[in-house]
Scaffold this active site. Structure first.
Site, short mmCIF file in Angstrom:
data_model
loop_
_atom_site.label_atom_id
_atom_site.label_comp_id
_atom_site.label_asym_id
_atom_site.label_seq_id
_atom_site.Cartn_x
_atom_site.Cartn_y
_atom_site.Cartn_z
CD GLN B 237 57.02 -39.20 72.19
OE1 GLN B 237 56.55 -39.83 71.27
NE2 GLN B 237 57.60 -38.02 72.01
NE ARG B 384 65.12 -36.63 65.07
CZ ARG B 384 66.00 -37.54 65.42
NH1 ARG B 384 65.82 -38.79 65.11
NH2 ARG B 384 67.08 -37.21 66.10
CD GLU B 760 61.30 -32.43 68.03
OE1 GLU B 760 60.60 -33.35 68.43
OE2 GLU B 760 61.01 -31.25 68.20
#
Ligand SMILES: Cc1cc2nc3c(=O)[nH]c(=O)nc-3n(C[C@H](O)[C@H](O)[C@H](O)COP(=O)(O)OP(=O)(O)OC[C@H]3O[C@@H](n4cnc5c(N)ncnc54)[C@H](O)[C@@H]3O)c2cc1C
Lengths: 284, 806
Positions: B237, B384, B760
């Protein structure tokens, strides 16, 4: 999630299957849909050096209905059960149960024979077949024999089938009356927290016969004769249902797992069975 | 270009498919046809395969490792153990949280599933067989899975830290203690509590769970010994940070390392950290000189790579009799597992937990967090959410409910009277944040009206009556949640990861024929960056989004950035994109002015062109300008049309939302049925409503999972009980309700396009909303609080404890 190495066979007839089973003994296993066996092999919980695929063996994929009897070949898939209109007419409980097994992908592959022979207490078909008093045809080197579903299950993964026998067919009398298959699960693809199969007939306002089995509440499916009898000759009111549930709760023996503690499972078993009886009776 | 003359201005705007357009996701053509290129799709010539021997024990000494039988297997090239990595100083690696973590077991193991040896073979199947042949002799040690017990125990989990009374985040109080982190004024908070008319207290456990992306973690490392270049493909990521870390660890100069994140099948925080598998594949490739692939399976993913949450939160909230909140006190005991591998900005060991005052005007507050070691897997990532924001929002939204019970007040009204007012923004929170913007009352009123809140409460009380009279066995819960997120980390002055400031970047090249490529420091894992960033740019520079390629994830080509997590891509890289676009536009304006033979100030930008002020028929389109930039010698202007921007955000952004869930609960089976879910989100300027909608559905679904059953559970021996998808709850279409989405728009005042981030929010707001619905169903029967996950048996247990099964 990678299985140990194995040899793969795909015999064209039953004789070929039996010969391989004779030759390799414990080291061989037959495979139908593979949706219980292959996951176990990938987890390396089952070691199968010789894997015998049944898919090319003829004569085990038919469903036939007639003379008050239903015959289901061992390789008939759970999807076939759902899709078969005749079966939905003669034994609708089969479709209702099959619809609650896993998901469409699994049902396209998973077979009735595999579900019954597997011996996993979580499988739905064993309890269902006990409720329907089915007979299993087993073929081995010494020929064919028949075992009642109600006699077939000995312990988890232990059945009356010998290692070198193949389950070829399931036979049952066309059921009468009302039916219900009620199952509680955590999510799609999950085995039952508790499931109940009920087949019930009516004579006027009274119950003439009732057969009740439950799933995943013991190391084998639980068919309770006393639970069924408790309904017979009653109007299946709340007292009769309570009595039937009480008999069943006497016979089940759930264990704690991620689905919940024993007290919860017993309570749910009672609730699920109550609903199954009520629904079956409303359809009788 | 001549065709354009006929187009209306509206048509020209529509052609751009810029900001606000529900443009279809350009990524989906390949994803829906199985043409994505994920880590396991990468196959290089001569590539070897790695697999781990993992510890079956949660705590044990490793007495010996015998690799002979494994090495004897045909096709096995190497079996690496800590001993092999030690000469390279790679048997341990630094974590993002300032701790260190064993790459391979160095004398002991500290959690079940820990990496013990790395087998390298010519084939993935041989590697798996060889794993079984490695003989490891263990001597088991007492296991601690409870952080409170850990803080009392004589057993030293981290012997390597013995005697160290101070860690990366200050003093350690005990050998199993990691840090204490405090924010706010405890004395003043306690004083307010002492003097308060009403104080509500609650202890809650936010259970351990896991991001569980569909694609597990993996890497392919390829060391080219001839040119000295190391290429690492991986599920990263934050690829640029991985390059820097890889360089620091391996000693290979950073220009000789190329890190590539290919398509990523979901991250949700799971792919922020650095894992032993990455390191081992790199070392194995350096040792063997050929590429080495490592891809974990589902069980390995669940049991060893970064978990989320595991926070024991103790709260006190004080208020006046009529419900005005006067103070908030929160203490967290944070179970970090065996190594502190939380992925948080360096100065925030508990992330942004200090946003736990929520959407409310709370004058005084205090937060204390103690991090603790236990025999569980390391991690503590933001699943998240922005760093620990789900924990914070769950905490405050539970405390509000508990306070409402204490005050015997409606929880919706209690929220309303405590909201930060629209005119209070920018708002300084008691725990140190400056909320950039908000209009909570408007959102709340809109939400309550949309669901007919009064009507729902009437129906609920009728249901309670019917239940009490034995007419039904079903109860009704109304779940409320109002959240404020804090996303877009973040300002370099106080946000960094391993010393790298948390700016982000965009580099744009306009091609001569008027199309463009933009590269960013972020990396999509399904968020749809290739779609939305092109839209931002389309509106900024007047080139259609369809003519703009967005590229991310290759450190040799993309500008440096800190990656994608914590909803930071739009707030930070999205801002960089707009800023770089504006640089393009500024240069393009000069070129246009030259072409139109007027002064720079006499032309203005209009959708896709520069027009002479007051003479709209005299214009040059952006495409014409682009061509000129490459084919004409323009006095005083360099050829070409490119720009790069590194954006250091002045502040975080603060998206918010109002959620309502209506749930029916079967008291006898514990089965909840979600009847309705309404989600109003305010993420500021909306770039693509369809992408937003998709993000909201996804985030809510993961919220449903966490609230209703998803957990990583351990038994007392430290065995993972939920290591497969049979037991680890991942909802399917079947379990998911119909979501009703809605929005208000309160742009961020400091962001160049006013966007705040949205990926999110639905998770952050969803978890307390689903949970509050469950608990609200039992409020009439005396329930104050019950812990997640609210799976069937726990809901049943709640009913049982309240005597509802008699
Ligand atoms: C995700 C998932 C969810 C599931 N959920 C459920 C569920 O809810 N309820 C449920 O009942 N099942 C469930 N199953 C199991 C599924 O129904 C299986 O398909 C079934 O249990 C086995 O059938 P099979 O044909 O796949 O058998 P296989 O996997 O091929 O075999 C299973 C076992 O039976 C033996 N066997 C198979 N056929 C024969 C035969 N003709 N004679 C002798 N032995 C034989 C094999 O040797 C093996 O030991 C699920 C499976 C999956 C993967």
């Amino acid at each position: 999630m990678i299985p140990a190495a194995f040899d793969y066979y795909r015999p064209k007839d039953m004789a070929g299957v039996l010969a391989l089973l004779q030759e390799h003994g414990d080291d061989a296993r037959v495979m139908a849909g593979g949706h219980s066996l292959i996951p176990m092999m990938k987890l390396r919980m089952a070691e199968v050096p010789h894997l015998i695929d049944l898919q090319d063996v003829p004569g085990m994929s038919e469903i036939s209905i007639g003379d008050g009897k239903i015959r289901i070949g061992a390789l008939v898939t759970q999807h076939d059960i759902i899709a078969h209109e005749g079966l939905a007419q003669s034994a609708p409980i089969l479709r209702e149960a099959a619809m609650q097994i896993a998901d469409p992908q699994v049902r396209y592959m998973g077979t009735v024979g595999g579900n019954l022979a597997n011996g996993d207490p979580g499988n739905d078909m064993p309890g269902l077949m006990q409720c329907l008093d089915a007979q299993f045809t087993l073929v081995g080197a010494d020929g064919e024999r028949s075992v009642a579903a109600r006699e077939f299950y000995e312990a988890a993964y232990m059945t009356a089938r010998a290692d070198d026998e193949v389950l070829t067919e399931i036979t049952l009398a066309t059921p009468n009356g009302g039916y219900a298959y009620e199952k509680q699960k955590r999510k799609i693809g999950d085995y039952a927290t508790a499931a109940a199969a009920v087949q019930i007939t009516r004579d006027g306002s009274r119950c003439a016969s009732a057969s009740i089995a439950m799933t995943n509440l013991s190391d084998v499916p639980v068919w309770s004769q006393s639970a069924g009898s408790a309904l017979v000759d009653t109007e299946v009111g709340s007292d009769a249902i309570k009595a039937a549930v009480a008999y069943m709760l006497d016979e089940i023996d759930p264990t704690e797992d991620n689905r919940g503690p024993v007290a919860f499972k017993r309570h749910v078993a009672g609730a699920i069975l109550t609903r199954a009886i009520q629904r079956a009776w409303s359809r009788a | 270009m001549k065709d354009d003359v006929e187009l209306t201005r509206e048509d020209r705007v529509a052609n751009l498919k810029g900001m606000g357009c529900a443009r279809k996701r350009v990524e989906d053509a390949r994803f829906t046809q199985g043409k994505g290129n994920y880590i396991d799709d990468i196959n290089l010539p001569g590539m070897l395969h790695g697999d781990f021997v993992r510890s079956p024990y949660a705590h044990a000494k490793v007495l010996s490792i015998n690799t002979e039988a494994a090495m004897a297997l045909d096709g096995v090239i190497a079996v690496l153990t800590a001993k092999d990595l030690e000469p390279l100083s790679l048997h341990w690696m630094p974590t993002l949280a300032g701790d260190k973590q064993m790459v391979l077991a160095d004398g002991k193991v500290l959690f079940q599933g820990q990496e013990v040896a790395f087998v390298v073979a010519t084939d993935r199947y041989i590697a798996a067989d060889a794993v079984e042949l490695v003989e490891v002799e263990y001597e088991d040690l007492p296991v601690i899975t409870d952080p409170f017990e850990a803080l009392k125990s004589d057993i030293v989990l981290r012997e390597d830290l013995a005697g160290q009374t101070s860690g990366a985040h200050g003093p350690r109080k005990h050998h199993n203690h990691i840090f204490t982190w405090e924010v706010g004024d405890e004395e003043a908070t306690n004083q307010v509590m002492d003097e308060a008319e009403v104080v509500a207290e609650e202890t809650m456990y936010y259970h351990r769970t896991h991001p569980c992306p569909l694609e597990t973690c993996g890497s392919v490392a390829s060391m080219d010994k001839v040119n000295g270049k190391l290429t690492v493909y991986g599920t990263f990521q934050a690829p640029h940070v991985v390059r820097t870390v890889a360089s620091l660890l391996s000693g290979i100069e950073e220009h000789n390392i190329r890190v590539i994140s290919p398509d990523i099948g979901g991250g949700f925080g799971n792919k922020v950290g650095v894992y032993p598998g990455y390191v081992c594949s790199i070392v194995a490739s350096i040792v063997t000189g050929v590429p080495v692939k490592w891809v974990e399976d589902r069980m390995e993913n669940l049991m060893s790579t970064a978990f989320a949450r595991d926070y024991w939160m103790k709260g006190r909230i004080s208020a006046t009799k009529d419900g005005k909140i006067t103070g908030l006190h929160c203490h967290v005991t944070a179970d970090h597992g065996a190594f502190d591998a939380c992925a948080d900005p360096t100065k925030f060991p508990a992330g942004f937990m200090s946003v736990c005052t929520g959407s409310y005007d709370i004058p005084v507050a205090y937060l204390g967090v103690d991090g603790v070691y236990t025999n569980k897997a390391p991690g503590g990532v933001s699943y998240r959410c922005s760093f620990r924001v789900t924990e914070a929002v769950y905490f405050i939204e539970r405390m509000i409910e508990v306070l409402a019970i204490e005050l015997n007040m409606d929880a919706a009204e209690l929220r309303r009277i405590n909201f930060i007012g629209k005119d209070q923004f920018p708002y300084q929170s008691a725990l140190g944040w400056e909320y950039d913007s908000g209009d909570y009352h408007t959102a709340w009123d809109k939400a309550l009206k949309a669901v007919d809140y009064e009507g729902l409460r009437r129906e609920q009380s009728e249901r309670v009556t019917a239940f009490k009279q034995g007419e039904t066995r079903s109860l009704m819960g109304i779940g409320l949640a109002f959240f404020t997120e804090i996303v877009g980390a973040g300002p370099v002055k106080n946000c960094d990861i391993l010393g790298m400031g948390m700016f982000d970047s965009c580099e744009i090249r306009i091609h001569p024929t008027g199309s463009a490529i933009a590269r960013l420091g972020t990396i999509s894992q399904g968020q749809g960056h290739a779609t939305t960033f092109a839209q931002i740019l389309a509106s900024e520079i007047g080139i259609p989004a369809d003519s703009i390629t967005i590229e991310e994830g290759d450190t040799d080509t993309a500008p440096y950035g800190l990656g994608t997590y914590g909803s930071r891509s739009t707030p930070v890289a999205g801002a960089a994109t707009a800023m770089a676009g504006r640089k393009i536009r500024a240069k393009a304006q000069m070129i246009a002015a030259y072409l139109l033979e007027v002064h720079d100030d006499d032309v203005e930008f209009d959708v896709d062109r520069f027009v002479v002020k007051g003479a709209p028929e005299r214009f040059k389109t952006m495409a014409e300008v682009a061509y000129a930039a490459y084919n004409q010698a323009i006095p005083g202007i360099e050829p070409g049309l490119e720009a790069v921007s590194y954006y250091d955000p002045p502040n975080m952004t603060y998206p918010f939302g109002a959620y309502v869930c209506v749930m029916d609960i079967d008291v006898d089976t514990g089965v909840p049925t979600i009847r309705r879910f309404y989600a109003l989100d305010d993420c500021g300027t909306r770039i693509n409503p369809m992408v937003i909608e998709g993000q909201i559905h996804g985030g809510l679904t993961e919220a449903l999972a966490v609230a209703l059953g998803q957990e990583i559970a351990y038994d007392d021996m430290g065995n993972v009980k939920t290591g497969t998808l049979m037991d680890f709850f991942l909802p399917t279409a079947w379990e998911v309700p119909n979501y009703e989405t809605d929005h208000t728009v309160t742009p961020s005042p400091h962001h160049p396009i006013g966007a705040k981030g949205v990926g999110e929010s639905p998770h952050v707001g969803g978890v307390p909303c689903f949970s509050n619905a469950v608990m609200d169903a039992f409020r009439a029967f005396g329930l104050r609080h019950s812990n997640m996950p609210h799976d069937h048996w726990r809901i049943w247990q709640t009913a049982q404890d309240l005597g509802l099964h008699k």
